[in-house]
Design an enzyme around this catalytic site. Structure first.
Site, PDB file in Angstrom:
ATOM      1  N   HIS A  48      34.904  34.896  47.959  1.00 16.83           N
ATOM      2  CA  HIS A  48      35.752  35.014  49.242  1.00 16.83           C
ATOM      3  C   HIS A  48      36.964  34.195  49.325  1.00 16.83           C
ATOM      4  O   HIS A  48      38.016  34.304  49.487  1.00 16.83           O
ATOM      5  CB  HIS A  48      35.160  35.774  50.153  1.00 16.83           C
ATOM      6  CG  HIS A  48      34.309  37.006  50.235  1.00 16.83           C
ATOM      7  ND1 HIS A  48      32.848  36.973  50.540  1.00 16.83           N
ATOM      8  CD2 HIS A  48      34.333  38.426  49.910  1.00 16.83           C
ATOM      9  CE1 HIS A  48      32.497  38.066  50.294  1.00 16.83           C
ATOM     10  NE2 HIS A  48      32.955  38.974  50.147  1.00 16.83           N
ATOM     11  N   LYS A 160      35.146  39.843  39.720  1.00 12.78           N
ATOM     12  CA  LYS A 160      33.891  39.879  40.020  1.00 12.78           C
ATOM     13  C   LYS A 160      33.418  41.577  40.049  1.00 12.78           C
ATOM     14  O   LYS A 160      32.539  41.966  39.619  1.00 12.78           O
ATOM     15  CB  LYS A 160      33.012  39.367  41.273  1.00 12.78           C
ATOM     16  CG  LYS A 160      31.856  39.980  41.581  1.00 12.78           C
ATOM     17  CD  LYS A 160      30.856  39.528  41.022  1.00 12.78           C
ATOM     18  CE  LYS A 160      29.415  39.902  41.647  1.00 12.78           C
ATOM     19  NZ  LYS A 160      29.117  41.197  42.351  1.00 12.78           N
TER      20      LYS A 160
HETATM   21  P1  AMP Z   1      33.468  42.422  48.974  1.00 17.56           P
HETATM   22  O1  AMP Z   1      33.162  41.688  50.179  1.00 17.56           O
HETATM   23  O2  AMP Z   1      32.293  42.203  48.127  1.00 17.56           O
HETATM   24  O3  AMP Z   1      33.889  43.713  49.136  1.00 17.56           O
HETATM   25  O4  AMP Z   1      34.316  41.514  48.021  1.00 17.56           O
HETATM   26  C1  AMP Z   1      35.746  41.229  48.668  1.00 17.56           C
HETATM   27  C2  AMP Z   1      36.602  40.626  47.659  1.00 17.56           C
HETATM   28  O5  AMP Z   1      35.942  39.536  47.128  1.00 17.56           O
HETATM   29  C3  AMP Z   1      36.680  41.565  46.426  1.00 17.56           C
HETATM   30  O6  AMP Z   1      37.994  41.429  45.786  1.00 17.56           O
HETATM   31  C4  AMP Z   1      35.582  40.915  45.487  1.00 17.56           C
HETATM   32  O7  AMP Z   1      35.894  41.374  44.013  1.00 17.56           O
HETATM   33  C5  AMP Z   1      35.701  39.319  45.649  1.00 17.56           C
HETATM   34  N1  AMP Z   1      34.705  38.596  45.250  1.00 17.56           N
HETATM   35  C6  AMP Z   1      33.385  39.021  45.497  1.00 17.56           C
HETATM   36  N2  AMP Z   1      32.554  38.109  45.091  1.00 17.56           N
HETATM   37  C7  AMP Z   1      33.155  37.204  44.346  1.00 17.56           C
HETATM   38  C8  AMP Z   1      33.112  36.137  43.338  1.00 17.56           C
HETATM   39  N3  AMP Z   1      31.883  35.597  43.217  1.00 17.56           N
HETATM   40  N4  AMP Z   1      34.317  35.471  43.046  1.00 17.56           N
HETATM   41  C9  AMP Z   1      35.302  35.880  43.152  1.00 17.56           C
HETATM   42  N5  AMP Z   1      35.864  36.809  43.993  1.00 17.56           N
HETATM   43  C10 AMP Z   1      34.741  37.726  44.475  1.00 17.56           C
END
Ligand code: AMP
Length: 297
Positions: A48, A160
Site C-alpha cells: 500500500h 497485485k
Molecule cells: P486492499 O487494501 O487490499 O484493498 O488494497 C488496496 C490497494 O493496494 C489495491 O489497489 C491493491 O492492489 C494494492 N495492493 C495490495 N497489495 C499490494 C502489493 N503487495 N503490492 C502493490 N500493491 C498492493
C-alpha cells in the site's frame, strides 16, 4: 557541543469521516493542486505504501481512503474477521507524506436503503468472478462512490489485484469518469510472497507452503523464457509444483493476454498468469507478467 537538530516528527494526515472530504478536495483542485487518491481497506503494508509514494511523487495532495467495503465480500467470506488497525495505519501513512485520510463510517457509504450497484459485465464474471460472483460489483460500486466523494485527478491501484485493475479501467471508460488510473507493481516479501493484508492469517507452516504460488509463477516465466509456448504444458508444470508442496487448494491458474481477461492457449505476446488458491482457510491471489522468448511479429 553542537546539538543535532531535532528530527521533525512525520506530520499526521487530516482525517475525514464523512462527505466533507469532497469540499476539501475541490478546494485543493481550485487552488491548482493535483490530487492523488489511493483507495485501501486499511491494515496497511509496504505494498500500500508504495502506492502512496507513487502518488506523493506525482501529486500535490495525497489522500488515502480506508474502508473495509462490506459489498465486495461474499456471505461466507472474511468481512468481520478482516484485519483492522486504524492507529497503526495512520502512523504508517504519516511516514509517506500522505496529507489526508478518508475513513468513512459505514453509514456514509451505505445508507439503510442503499440499493444501487455498478454492474461491471463480462470482465468481472471470469477468474475471480467465478469464485466471488458479487465481488467486482461491490468493488466497482465502492470505487465509484469514492471517486464521487474524493474527486481526485489520479487514482492509484496495485497490479497485485490484476483483474480489479481491468474492471476499474473498464468502469472509468464506460462511465466517462474524469480519473486517470495508475497501476503500480506488486510488492513482495523477500522470499517472494506477495504482500497482502490477509497474510497475517497464515500460520508459519501455511506461510511456507504459500511460497509455492510465487514459485509456480516463476516457473511459468522461466519456461516461457526457455521457449515453451503451450499454455497447457506450462499450466501442468505449475500445478505439479503446487501439488507437490501440498496443503494448497488451487482454485485457478489463468493465462490471459496482458491488459485483458481473455484467455490465451499459446504464449505469443505479453501474458499475465493469474492464480488463486486457498492455503488453509486463507484465500490468496497472485499474478506475474511473462513474455515469450521472441515475440511473434
Ligand atoms: P486492499 O487494501 O487490499 O484493498 O488494497 C488496496 C490497494 O493496494 C489495491 O489497489 C491493491 O492492489 C494494492 N495492493 C495490495 N497489495 C499490494 C502489493 N503487495 N503490492 C502493490 N500493491 C498492493
Amino acid at each position: 557541543m553542537p546539538h543535532s537538530p531535532p528530527t521533525a516528527a512525520p506530520r499526521q494526515p487530516a482525517v475525514y469521516r464523512s462527505g466533507d472530504v469532497r469540499e476539501a478536495v475541490l478546494n485543493a483542485r481550485r487552488a491548482g493542486q493535483r490530487v492523488g487518491l489511493v483507495p485501501t481497506m486499511g491494515s496497511l503494508h509496504e505494498g500500500h505504501l508504495s502506492l502512496l509514494r507513487a502518488a506523493r511523487d506525482e501529486c500535490d495532495l495525497v489522500i488515502a481512503s480506508i474502508f473495509v467495503n462490506p459489498t465486495q465480500f461474499g456471505p461466507q467470506e472474511d468481512f468481520l474477521a478482516y484485519p483492522r488497525n486504524f492507529d497503526g495505519d495512520l502512523a504508517l501513512l504519516a511516514t509517506t507524506g500522505c496529507n489526508m485520510v478518508f475513513a468513512p463510517t459505514e453509514e456514509t457509504m451505505y445508507g439503510p436503503n442503499h440499493s444501487t450497484f455498478v454492474e461491471v459485465g463480462p470482465v468481472g464474471q471470469v477468474l475471480e468472478g467465478e469464485f466471488r460472483p458479487t465481488h467486482f460489483r461491490g468493488v466497482a460500486t465502492v470505487v465509484l462512490k469514492l471517486f464521487e466523494l474524493v474527486p481526485a485527478d489520479v487514482a492509484y491501484f496495485g497490479r497485485k489485484d490484476y483483474q480489479q485493475t481491468i474492471v476499474l479501467r473498464r468502469m472509468i471508460e464506460d462511465l466517462n469518469l474524469p480519473f486517470k488510473m495508475r497501476v503500480c507493481p506488486t510488492l513482495r516479501e523477500p522470499d517472494g510472497l506477495a504482500m497482502s493484508s490477509r497474510n497475517v492469517y497464515l500460520s508459519p507452516h501455511e506461510r511456507r507452503r504459500a511460497l509455492a504460488l510465487f514459485r509456480s509463477l516463476r516457473l511459468a516465466e522461466q519456461l516461457a523464457r526457455d521457449g515453451e509456448r503451450q499454455v497447457q504444458t506450462i499450466r501442468q508444470k505449475m500445478e505439479r509444483e503446487i501439488a507437490e508442496t501440498g496443503g494448497i487448494d488451487l482454485q485457478y491458474v489463468a493465462f490471459v493476454a496482458d491488459g485483458t481477461v481473455s484467455p490465451v492457449e499459446q504464449i505469443e505476446g505479453p501474458t499475465t498468469v493469474a492464480l488463486a488458491a486457498k492455503v488453509g482457510t486463507t484465500r490468496l491471489i497472485d499474478n506475474l507478467l511473462i513474455q515469450p522468448l521472441t515475440p511473434n511479429r
